[in-house]
Design an enzyme around this catalytic site. Sequence first.
Site, PDB file in Angstrom:
ATOM      1  N   CYS A   1       0.846  -1.195   0.000  1.00  0.00           N
ATOM      2  CA  CYS A   1       0.000   0.000   0.000  1.00  0.00           C
ATOM      3  C   CYS A   1       0.882   1.247   0.000  1.00  0.00           C
ATOM      4  CB  CYS A   1      -0.978  -0.047   1.168  1.00  0.00           C
ATOM      5  SG  CYS A   1      -2.435   0.994   0.935  1.00  0.00           S
TER       6      CYS A   1
ATOM      7  N   HIS B   1      -3.735  -5.614  -0.154  1.00  0.00           N
ATOM      8  CA  HIS B   1      -3.240  -6.241   1.071  1.00  0.00           C
ATOM      9  C   HIS B   1      -3.450  -7.752   1.022  1.00  0.00           C
ATOM     10  CE1 HIS B   1      -2.754  -2.418   3.353  1.00  0.00           C
ATOM     11  NE2 HIS B   1      -3.723  -2.012   2.556  1.00  0.00           N
TER      12      HIS B   1
ATOM     13  N   GLU C   1      -1.665  -9.330   3.554  1.00  0.00           N
ATOM     14  CA  GLU C   1      -1.278  -9.601   4.941  1.00  0.00           C
ATOM     15  C   GLU C   1      -2.389  -9.345   5.954  1.00  0.00           C
ATOM     16  OE1 GLU C   1      -1.341  -5.279   5.133  1.00  0.00           O
ATOM     17  OE2 GLU C   1      -0.955  -6.730   3.544  1.00  0.00           O
TER      18      GLU C   1
END
Length: 233
Positions: free
Chosen positions: A87, A175, A177
Amino acid sequence: MRIHVLQHVEFEDCGGIRLWAEAQGHELATTRLDADETPPAPEAFDLLVVMGGPMNIHEDEAYPWLAPEKAAIRAAVDAGKGVLGICLGAQLLSHILGGGVTRGEHTEIGWHPVTLTPEGAAHPLFAGFPETFTGFHWHGDTFSIPEGAIHAATSQGCANQAFVLGDRVVGLQFHLESVPANLVKLIKHCGTEIVPGPYVQLPKEMHNGRAQFAPLKELLYRFLDSLAAAIGK
């Protein structure tokens, strides 16, 4: 493997990356830039992970740690280390590689499909990924693909979702994660960014998509296994 995380705010930690590192027996340390901690030299790690945050890469006056952070990312790339930007981290990585970071045409928040480009699908870091999968998103800015890197992924709301330079430098706008706690914290701390738009989900929609965390974890672990293998060559 020694992993070092650059974290910009308390509520955007490395989530599933820590879980993977613990499961694999890797060392993981974190620098809290918002607490005026200093990034380490490249000799201290094998993989540098640069996390997200609500600021943008141009706010050097408001966030004085941005300049030394950019220098630390540049030093890691120059030293041949693995670098994973997520990001805001991907935008910082694109910037230090000569790319541009601008406001995107659309804000993307929530669960949205990501599609690998042919170059991305062929890259070893995305081995075993489906052509299209659901990622978690929370961003308004976007990066350009740095010279020499491949354009690895795209989405309807944001053309540039990922790039890879060589075999161990990666920028992900989306994302992989994220874990449930990350979702809760983002809604709490960044809820004012949830404004009507074609690619913006309301909190209820995001919570209703929580079943996506399981396949997201599988993709994250697959990706990190491939990245660790490339770093260990």
